[in-house]
Design a protein around this motif. Structure first.
Motif, PDB file in Angstrom:
ATOM      1  N   ASP A 171       0.838  -1.211   0.000  1.00 20.06           N
ATOM      2  CA  ASP A 171       0.000   0.000   0.000  1.00 20.06           C
ATOM      3  C   ASP A 171       0.867   1.254   0.000  1.00 20.06           C
ATOM      4  N   VAL A 172       1.918   1.225   0.785  1.00 20.98           N
ATOM      5  CA  VAL A 172       2.800   2.385   0.916  1.00 20.98           C
ATOM      6  C   VAL A 172       3.578   2.609  -0.380  1.00 20.98           C
ATOM      7  N   ILE A 173       4.104   1.549  -0.952  1.00 16.60           N
ATOM      8  CA  ILE A 173       4.829   1.674  -2.220  1.00 16.60           C
ATOM      9  C   ILE A 173       3.913   2.294  -3.272  1.00 16.60           C
ATOM     10  N   ARG A 174       2.702   1.782  -3.375  1.00 13.21           N
ATOM     11  CA  ARG A 174       1.759   2.301  -4.376  1.00 13.21           C
ATOM     12  C   ARG A 174       1.409   3.765  -4.104  1.00 13.21           C
ATOM     13  N   ALA A 175       1.298   4.136  -2.829  1.00 12.03           N
ATOM     14  CA  ALA A 175       0.930   5.515  -2.477  1.00 12.03           C
ATOM     15  C   ALA A 175       2.014   6.518  -2.847  1.00 12.03           C
ATOM     16  N   VAL A 176       3.272   6.134  -2.696  1.00 11.10           N
ATOM     17  CA  VAL A 176       4.344   7.108  -2.923  1.00 11.10           C
ATOM     18  C   VAL A 176       5.099   6.921  -4.240  1.00 11.10           C
ATOM     19  N   ASP A 177       5.074   5.713  -4.795  1.00 14.75           N
ATOM     20  CA  ASP A 177       5.847   5.453  -6.020  1.00 14.75           C
ATOM     21  C   ASP A 177       5.038   4.855  -7.167  1.00 14.75           C
ATOM     22  N   GLY A 178       3.784   4.530  -6.932  1.00 16.28           N
ATOM     23  CA  GLY A 178       2.972   3.940  -7.998  1.00 16.28           C
ATOM     24  C   GLY A 178       3.009   2.420  -7.971  1.00 16.28           C
ATOM     25  N   PRO A 179       2.702   1.786  -9.095  1.00 16.30           N
ATOM     26  CA  PRO A 179       2.599   0.322  -9.138  1.00 16.30           C
ATOM     27  C   PRO A 179       3.876  -0.385  -8.677  1.00 16.30           C
ATOM     28  N   LEU A 180       3.711  -1.596  -8.148  1.00 11.36           N
ATOM     29  CA  LEU A 180       4.860  -2.377  -7.691  1.00 11.36           C
ATOM     30  C   LEU A 180       5.822  -2.665  -8.834  1.00 11.36           C
ATOM     31  N   VAL A 181       5.292  -2.956  -9.996  1.00  7.99           N
ATOM     32  CA  VAL A 181       6.120  -3.241 -11.174  1.00  7.99           C
ATOM     33  C   VAL A 181       5.550  -2.457 -12.348  1.00  7.99           C
ATOM     34  N   SER A 182       6.421  -1.753 -13.033  1.00 12.01           N
ATOM     35  CA  SER A 182       6.008  -1.094 -14.270  1.00 12.01           C
ATOM     36  C   SER A 182       7.125  -1.258 -15.286  1.00 12.01           C
ATOM     37  N   VAL A 183       6.727  -1.254 -16.538  1.00 17.53           N
ATOM     38  CA  VAL A 183       7.671  -1.387 -17.644  1.00 17.53           C
ATOM     39  C   VAL A 183       7.491  -0.144 -18.511  1.00 17.53           C
ATOM     40  N   HIS A 184       8.505   0.699 -18.510  1.00 16.06           N
ATOM     41  CA  HIS A 184       8.417   1.968 -19.244  1.00 16.06           C
ATOM     42  C   HIS A 184       7.185   2.764 -18.821  1.00 16.06           C
ATOM     43  N   GLY A 185       6.866   2.692 -17.523  1.00 16.52           N
ATOM     44  CA  GLY A 185       5.739   3.449 -16.988  1.00 16.52           C
ATOM     45  C   GLY A 185       4.378   2.800 -17.183  1.00 16.52           C
ATOM     46  N   GLU A 186       4.344   1.613 -17.746  1.00 16.50           N
ATOM     47  CA  GLU A 186       3.078   0.904 -17.966  1.00 16.50           C
ATOM     48  C   GLU A 186       3.008  -0.330 -17.078  1.00 16.50           C
ATOM     49  N   ARG A 187       1.799  -0.720 -16.740  1.00 17.95           N
ATOM     50  CA  ARG A 187       1.605  -1.968 -15.988  1.00 17.95           C
ATOM     51  C   ARG A 187       1.972  -3.146 -16.889  1.00 17.95           C
ATOM     52  N   PRO A 188       2.533  -4.202 -16.306  1.00 18.28           N
ATOM     53  CA  PRO A 188       3.008  -5.332 -17.132  1.00 18.28           C
ATOM     54  C   PRO A 188       1.948  -5.944 -18.045  1.00 18.28           C
ATOM     55  N   GLU A 189       0.692  -5.975 -17.599  1.00 20.99           N
ATOM     56  CA  GLU A 189      -0.345  -6.576 -18.444  1.00 20.99           C
ATOM     57  C   GLU A 189      -0.673  -5.709 -19.655  1.00 20.99           C
ATOM     58  N   SER A 190      -0.247  -4.456 -19.644  1.00 20.21           N
ATOM     59  CA  SER A 190      -0.513  -3.541 -20.767  1.00 20.21           C
ATOM     60  C   SER A 190       0.609  -3.500 -21.794  1.00 20.21           C
ATOM     61  N   VAL A 191       1.747  -4.073 -21.453  1.00 22.98           N
ATOM     62  CA  VAL A 191       2.907  -4.025 -22.350  1.00 22.98           C
ATOM     63  C   VAL A 191       2.745  -5.089 -23.435  1.00 22.98           C
ATOM     64  N   THR A 192       3.108  -4.712 -24.647  1.00 27.18           N
ATOM     65  CA  THR A 192       3.061  -5.690 -25.741  1.00 27.18           C
ATOM     66  C   THR A 192       4.448  -5.808 -26.367  1.00 27.18           C
ATOM     67  N   TYR A 193       4.760  -7.008 -26.793  1.00 29.34           N
ATOM     68  CA  TYR A 193       6.040  -7.307 -27.424  1.00 29.34           C
ATOM     69  C   TYR A 193       5.779  -8.067 -28.719  1.00 29.34           C
ATOM     70  N   ASN A 194       6.786  -8.092 -29.580  1.00 27.97           N
ATOM     71  CA  ASN A 194       6.644  -8.940 -30.759  1.00 27.97           C
ATOM     72  C   ASN A 194       6.805 -10.398 -30.313  1.00 27.97           C
ATOM     73  N   GLU A 195       6.558 -11.303 -31.212  1.00 31.37           N
ATOM     74  CA  GLU A 195       6.533 -12.729 -30.865  1.00 31.37           C
ATOM     75  C   GLU A 195       7.826 -13.217 -30.222  1.00 31.37           C
ATOM     76  N   SER A 196       8.964 -12.767 -30.695  1.00 27.50           N
ATOM     77  CA  SER A 196      10.237 -13.280 -30.173  1.00 27.50           C
ATOM     78  C   SER A 196      10.504 -12.829 -28.738  1.00 27.50           C
ATOM     79  N   ALA A 197       9.893 -11.741 -28.288  1.00 23.21           N
ATOM     80  CA  ALA A 197      10.123 -11.242 -26.927  1.00 23.21           C
ATOM     81  C   ALA A 197       8.890 -11.381 -26.036  1.00 23.21           C
ATOM     82  N   SER A 198       7.865 -12.067 -26.495  1.00 23.52           N
ATOM     83  CA  SER A 198       6.596 -12.128 -25.756  1.00 23.52           C
ATOM     84  C   SER A 198       6.723 -12.746 -24.361  1.00 23.52           C
TER      85      SER A 198
END
Length: 152
Positions: free
Chosen positions: A78-105
């Motif tokens: 809760d504290v991490i999210r309150a002060v720094d945002g999501p626990l994990v982000s990739v280029h500022g996006e949530r992991p489920e929102s990131v898309t890769y081409n087939e070789s890096a999926s």
């Protein structure tokens, strides 16, 4: 995972609030002095925590900061999210929102798994646990692995 100074300071400030008898308010100056947190930085952190509903400020002679609820109801996550945002982000996006081409999926699955692992620990530990100096057994057991203490 990189733990920011902001998250570290926020957790330390909340521990100070949690150990106060009767939940009495504590000034930002006192918290900063006890935890060696720069005052301006602490004020910004406390404002973030207030916006997230974790702390309340009280004005006046006997004013200061206090927890908005029970310390047992606020987790490290809760504290991490309150002060720094999501626990994990990739280029500022949530992991489920990131898309890769087939070789890096498979990378997306790594980020999802990393977030799940962080949740297992960070959502299990409350501010009260930290204030009491104890961890839930399922988290504590992870610290008994000698390899966990080794830098890689």
């Amino acid at each position: 995972m990189r733990v920011s100074a902001k998250t570290d300071y926020a957790l330390r400030a909340l521990i100070e609030l949690a150990i106060r008898p009767g939940g009495s308010p504590v000034s930002a100056e006192e918290i900063g002095r006890l935890q060696e947190i720069p005052h301006g930085f602490l004020q910004a952190i406390l404002a973030d925590l207030r916006r997230a509903g974790v702390v309340l400020s009280q004005r006046g002679q006997s004013g200061g900061w206090r927890l908005a609820g029970e310390a047992s109801g606020v987790t490290v996550a809760d504290v991490i999210r309150a002060v720094d945002g999501p626990l994990v982000s990739v280029h500022g996006e949530r992991p489920e929102s990131v898309t890769y081409n087939e070789s890096a999926s498979a990378l997306q699955h790594v980020w999802i798994a990393a977030r799940s692992s962080l949740r297992e620990v960070c959502e299990a530990v409350s501010i009260q646990d930290l204030a009491d100096g104890r961890l839930p057994s399922r988290v504590e057991v992870r610290t008994h692995d000698e390899d966990a203490w080794q830098p890689h």
